[in-house]
Design an enzyme around this catalytic site. Structure first.
Site, PDB file in Angstrom:
ATOM      1  N   ASP A 322       0.829  -1.502   0.271  1.00 42.60           N
ATOM      2  CA  ASP A 322      -0.199   0.120  -0.073  1.00 42.60           C
ATOM      3  C   ASP A 322       0.771   1.169   0.003  1.00 42.60           C
ATOM      4  O   ASP A 322       0.461   2.166  -0.381  1.00 42.60           O
ATOM      5  CB  ASP A 322      -0.960  -0.084   1.160  1.00 42.60           C
ATOM      6  CG  ASP A 322      -2.099  -0.951   0.980  1.00 42.60           C
ATOM      7  OD1 ASP A 322      -2.499  -1.278  -0.247  1.00 42.60           O
ATOM      8  OD2 ASP A 322      -2.779  -1.330   1.840  1.00 42.60           O
ATOM      9  N   GLY A 324       4.442   1.404  -1.370  1.00 39.18           N
ATOM     10  CA  GLY A 324       5.344   1.418  -2.833  1.00 39.18           C
ATOM     11  C   GLY A 324       4.334   1.443  -3.948  1.00 39.18           C
ATOM     12  O   GLY A 324       4.586   2.177  -4.823  1.00 39.18           O
ATOM     13  N   GLU A 325       3.147   0.831  -3.803  1.00 35.40           N
ATOM     14  CA  GLU A 325       2.121   0.722  -5.060  1.00 35.40           C
ATOM     15  C   GLU A 325       1.227   1.957  -5.025  1.00 35.40           C
ATOM     16  O   GLU A 325       0.430   2.336  -6.097  1.00 35.40           O
ATOM     17  CB  GLU A 325       1.236  -0.440  -4.930  1.00 35.40           C
ATOM     18  CG  GLU A 325       2.115  -1.767  -5.524  1.00 35.40           C
ATOM     19  CD  GLU A 325       1.615  -2.880  -5.163  1.00 35.40           C
ATOM     20  OE1 GLU A 325       2.048  -4.048  -5.728  1.00 35.40           O
ATOM     21  OE2 GLU A 325       0.292  -3.131  -4.579  1.00 35.40           O
ATOM     22  N   TYR A 406      -9.890  -1.710   3.598  1.00 35.84           N
ATOM     23  CA  TYR A 406      -9.186  -1.573   4.817  1.00 35.84           C
ATOM     24  C   TYR A 406      -8.922  -0.203   5.227  1.00 35.84           C
ATOM     25  O   TYR A 406      -8.575   0.651   4.592  1.00 35.84           O
ATOM     26  CB  TYR A 406      -7.812  -2.517   4.964  1.00 35.84           C
ATOM     27  CG  TYR A 406      -7.990  -3.573   5.930  1.00 35.84           C
ATOM     28  CD1 TYR A 406      -8.459  -4.794   5.516  1.00 35.84           C
ATOM     29  CD2 TYR A 406      -7.304  -3.463   6.989  1.00 35.84           C
ATOM     30  CE1 TYR A 406      -8.488  -5.958   6.254  1.00 35.84           C
ATOM     31  CE2 TYR A 406      -7.532  -4.607   7.877  1.00 35.84           C
ATOM     32  CZ  TYR A 406      -8.021  -5.686   7.423  1.00 35.84           C
ATOM     33  OH  TYR A 406      -7.931  -6.955   8.282  1.00 35.84           O
ATOM     34  N   HIS A 617      -3.965 -12.265  10.276  1.00 35.39           N
ATOM     35  CA  HIS A 617      -5.276 -12.247  10.569  1.00 35.39           C
ATOM     36  C   HIS A 617      -5.891 -13.285   9.947  1.00 35.39           C
ATOM     37  O   HIS A 617      -6.148 -13.518   8.655  1.00 35.39           O
ATOM     38  CB  HIS A 617      -5.786 -11.036   9.479  1.00 35.39           C
ATOM     39  CG  HIS A 617      -7.152 -10.626   9.984  1.00 35.39           C
ATOM     40  ND1 HIS A 617      -7.470  -9.362   9.389  1.00 35.39           N
ATOM     41  CD2 HIS A 617      -8.111 -11.442  10.537  1.00 35.39           C
ATOM     42  CE1 HIS A 617      -8.822  -9.307   9.725  1.00 35.39           C
ATOM     43  NE2 HIS A 617      -9.345 -10.348  10.447  1.00 35.39           N
TER      44      HIS A 617
END
Ligand SMILES: [Cu+2]
Length: 658
Positions: A322, A324-325, A406, A617
Site C-alpha cells: 500500500d 510502494g504501489e 481496509y 489475520h
C-alpha cells in the site's frame, strides 16, 4: 487499490490556497511542502524540462536536507531555515514514453538540480488512474458480457478495484505498466460492496494507455445473498444505554505547537508528512535538566505489505504494497472532531499534489491530542499510611488511511516516563470472495453465507532512524539466560540478561523470541551516564508473526523485509523504502535484501532500524460486516538513558482525594 471513493472524497479536499505570501514565508528545513511550494516546484519543472501535457504527477514532496544542515533543536529565536535551501522531490510518469522520471528542484534557486529517467520503474498507481481504470473496465464489452452471465445488467452498480499485479503479467505484457481488477456489486447504492464479490471476472488493464488488455472469466459463482450493510440506519435498533462521556480540558491542552514543532511535557518533536509515508516524525528529543537529548532523528511507516492465503486462481494474486504501489499519504482521511479523536484536538492540514501537479489540501489529516492513560506510578507506604499516586497522560499523534476495504489508524504515543509507543489499529472491511453454496475453505472463514474472507497478514515496516543521545549508536541484542546450577548458582535460581552487539548487517536480521525475553537495545557507546551506563533505548517487540508465503513465492521475493522482524543498516540518505523505491511490478530483491548484501559495519555509527510489525489475520465471523479494530505495535523505552524514573517530578492530580 484506490479508489473511486478517494476520488469522491475530492469534495472534502479543498483546492489549496497557494499565494506568493506563503511562498515567501521562512520555513523550517523539515517542514513538509506547502501548496505554494508544490505549485512552484511544478512550475519550475514544466519550465525547465520537457514535461508533456500528458505527464502524470505521482508525488511532489520535500527533498529532506542532509542531517548536518539541520540542528536537532534550534534554540528559541534562532532561525534554522535561513541557510538551508528548500528542495522538492518530484516523481512523474510519462505514459506515452512508458517512463518514470525523478527530479530534485531547488525552490530557493528556482532551478532543476537533477532529472533522470528511472530504468524499469513502474510508477505507483495514481488515484485518477484508478478511477479511469474503473471506467474503462466497466465500459469493456467482454466485462459487460461477463457481468451479464452473472445476471448483472447495471454496471453502474459495480465497483472496480485495481490491484498491483506484481510479477503475474503474461509474457506479451512484459514492459507494460499493468494492474488487474477485482469487481464487486452493490444491489443498493448504500450496500457494502464486499458483500457481493463478483467471482472469477477480472480485467487486466494497461494504466499508461488506459486500455483493457484482456479479460479473464473463470465462470460464474452465484453472488452471496447478504447486503453487508453496517451504517447506523441499516443495522436495526441501536443501543440507547450509553450516557455522555466528555473529555473536558477547560484550560486547553498542555502542548505547544509552533508551525510543525510540538512541545509537550519534556518531549520535543517535529511533524512532517508526504504522499508516500503519510505522517513522519522528525527530531524527537526529551528535555533533561534543561538540555534536549535526541532519541529519534526520523520515524515513519516505510512499507505496508498484505499477502493473502487463498491459492485459487487469481485469488492467489492478491497481495498489496500500500505504500510502494499507492502511498499512504495520498490515502489519508480528513478526521472529524469527536469521531476519530476525542478531547482538545489540534489538527494539521497537509498539502499534496494531484495527478496534474495541482496542489490540494487534506484538511485535518494529522490529529494531535492528549489522553489520560491510567496509572503512571503508585505506592502505598503501609507504615506511614500514605499513598503517592501519579496519573499517566500521553501525547498522541495519529493519522488514518483508507486503502479500499481496509483502514489503518497509525498512532505514536509519547509518555511522561520517556517511553514512545507505536500502534496501528486495523479496521474496515475484510476482503471477500464468493463460494458456491455449501462450500468452505481452509484458506479463509465464512463470514456470511457464501462469503469467504481469506486469511491474510499485514506487515508494516517501521523505519526508525535513531539518534540516542547523538547519531552514533550501537544496536545490541539482549536476551535472558538461565545460569546452569553450580558453585555460582547453588540454588539454581540465577538468571541474567546477555547482551551482544550486532556488528554487521548480516548479524542484524533478527526475529522476536518472547520465550527468552529478547529485545534490542540502541545505545550510544560514546557516552556514559552518572551510573556508568551507555545511554540507551530498547525496542520492545509486540506479539508478531512473519510471512507464511513460501520464500520462493513471488510475494515473498518482493517483500523480503517481512521475513525478519528487525533489520539494522547504516544510515544512507537513499535507503528509504525496505522493498525498494518502486515496488509496483518489481520482481523482488530490492531494498533491504539488496543493500544488506554489502554486509556493512553497523557498530557505533549512524544506524537505521527497520522493525516489522506483523498482524496475523485468521478471519472470523465477528470481523463482518465491519471489523472491530485490531491492534499491533511496539515500544521504545529508555534503559539507562536516565539516572532514575524521569517521571518522578510529575505532580499529583489536583483532585482533593489524591
Ligand atoms: Cu486483516
Amino acid at each position: 487499490m484506490v479508489t473511486r471513493q478517494h476520488a469522491e472524497e475530492e469534495d472534502r479536499r479543498s483546492p489549496a490556497a497557494a499565494d506568493d505570501h506563503d511562498a515567501a514565508r521562512v520555513r523550517h528545513p523539515l517542514d513538509p511542502l506547502d501548496a505554494a511550494e508544490i505549485k512552484r516546484a511544478v512550475e519550475i519543472l514544466r519550465r525547465e524540462r520537457p514535461v508533456t501535457p500528458e505527464a502524470r504527477f505521482v508525488s511532489v514532496t520535500l527533498h529532506e536536507p542532509p542531517k548536518d544542515q539541520v540542528p536537532f533543536t534550534a534554540p528559541d529565536g534562532q532561525d534554522p531555515a535561513a541557510a538551508v535551501p528548500r528542495l522538492a522531490f518530484v516523481v512523474l510518469l510519462e505514459p506515452r514514453q512508458h517512463a518514470t522520471y525523478e527530479a530534485v528542484l531547488s525552490l530557493t534557486a528556482g532551478s532543476v538540480l537533477s532529472w533522470r529517467s528511472v530504468p524499469d520503474a513502474r510508477a505507483p498507481l495514481t488515484p485518477a488512474e484508478c478511477v479511469q481504470c474503473g471506467d474503462v473496465t466497466k465500459a469493456d464489452a467482454r466485462i459487460r458480457a461477463g457481468l451479464g452471465r452473472r445476471g448483472i445488467t447495471d454496471p453502474e452498480h459495480v465497483r472496480v478495484e485495481p490491484w498491483g499485479i506484481g510479477t503475474f503479467t503474461a509474457p506479451e505484457e512484459a514492459g507494460r505498466r499493468v494492474v488487474w481488477t477485482l469487481l464487486y456489486y452493490r444491489e443498493r447504492p448504500d450496500d457494502n460492496p464486499y458483500a457481493k464479490p463478483i467471482h472469477g471476472l477480472h480485467a487486466i488493464v494497461d494504466l499508461d494507455d488506459m486500455t483493457v488488455l484482456r479479460v479473464e472469466d473463470l465462470g460464474p459463482v452465484p453472488l452471496p445473498p447478504g447486503s453487508g450493510a453496517y451504517a447506523a440506519d441499516r443495522v436495526g435498533p441501536l443501543r440507547d444505554d450509553l450516557r455522555p462521556l466528555e473529555i473536558v480540558q477547560p484550560e486547553g491542552p498542555s502542548f505547544d505547537v509552533r508551525g510543525w514543532e510540538v512541545r509537550w511535557q519534556r518531549w520535543r518533536l517535529r511533524l512532517g508528512f508526504n504522499a508516500r509515508e503519510g505522517l513522519v516524525l522528525h527530531t524527537v528529543g526529551y528535555e533533561d535538566q534543561g538540555r534536549v537529548r535526541p532519541v529519534l532523528w526520523r520515524a515513519s511507516v516505510a512499507e505496508l505489505f498484505i499477502p493473502y492465503a487463498d491459492p485459487r486462481p487469481y485469488q492467489g494474486w492478491r497481495n498489496a504494497f500500500d505504500i510502494g504501489e499507492l502511498g499512504i499519504g495520498i490515502l489519508t482521511n480528513s478526521l472529524e472532531l469527536g469521531c476519530d479523536c476525542l478531547g482538545e484536538i489540534r489538527y494539521f492540514d497537509v498539502d499534496l499534489a494531484d495527478g496534474n501537479g495541482q496542489p490540494y489540501t487534506i484538511k485535518q489529516a494529522i490529529c494531535l491530542h492528549e489522553e489520560d492513560f491510567g496509572l503512571l506510578w503508585k505506592h502505598f507506604d503501609a507504615t506511614l499510611g500514605t499513598t503517592e499516586t501519579r496519573r499517566s497522560r500521553r501525547l498522541v499523534v495519529s493519522f488514518v488511511i483508507t486503502a479500499d476495504n481496509y483502514e489503518y489508524a497509525v498512532y505514536w504515543y509519547f509518555y511522561q516516563d520517556g517511553s514512545i509507543e507505536f500502534e496501528v489499529k486495523l479496521t474496515g472491511i475484510v476482503l471477500t470472495s464468493a463460494l458456491p453454496p455449501g462450500e468452505t475453505s481452509d484458506f479463509g472463514s465464512l463470514v456470511a453465507p457464501q462469503t469467504l474472507a481469506a486469511h491474510h497478514q499485514h506487515f508494516l515496516s517501521v523505519r526508525l532512524d535513531t539518534a540516542v543521545d547523538g547519531l552514533s549508536n550501537t544496536v545490541y541484542e539482549v536476551e535472558t539466560e538461565a545460569v546452569p546450577p553450580g558453585p555460582d548458582n547453588p540454588l539454581g535460581n540465577a538468571f541474567r540478561p546477555v547482551k551482544r552487539p550486532l556488528r554487521r548487517e548480516s548479524e542484524a536480521q533478527r526475529v522476536i523470541d518472547p520465550s527468552h525475553g529478547r529485545y534490542w537495545l540502541v545505545a550510544n557507546p560514546g557516552r556514559r551516564t552518572r551510573l556508568g551506563h551507555e545511554p540507551a533505548y530498547k525496542l520492545v517487540p509486540g506479539p508478531s508473526v512473519l510471512a507464511f508465503s513460501h520464500p520462493d513465492s513471488s510475494a515473498n521475493q518482493r517483500a523480503v523485509f517481512a521475513t525478519k522482524h528487525l533489520w539494522v543498516t547504516p544510515f544512507h540518505p537513499d535507503e528509504r523504502f525496505p522493498a525498494g523505491d518502486y515496488p509496483n511490478q518489481h520482481p523482488g530483491g530490492a531494498g533491504l535484501p539488496a543493500w544488506t548484501k554489502a554486509d556493512r559495519p553497523i557498530e557505533n555509527t549512524d544506524v537505521v532500524l527497520w522493525y516489522t510489525v506483523g498482524s496475523h489475520h485468521i478471519t472470523r465471523p465477528e470481523d463482518w460486516p465491519v471489523m472491530p479494530a485490531e491492534r499491533a505495535g511496539f515500544m521504545l523505552k529508555p534503559v539507562g538513558f536516565f539516572d532514575q524514573n524521569p517521571a518522578l517530578d510529575v505532580a499529583p492530580s489536583p483532585s482533593p482525594h489524591c
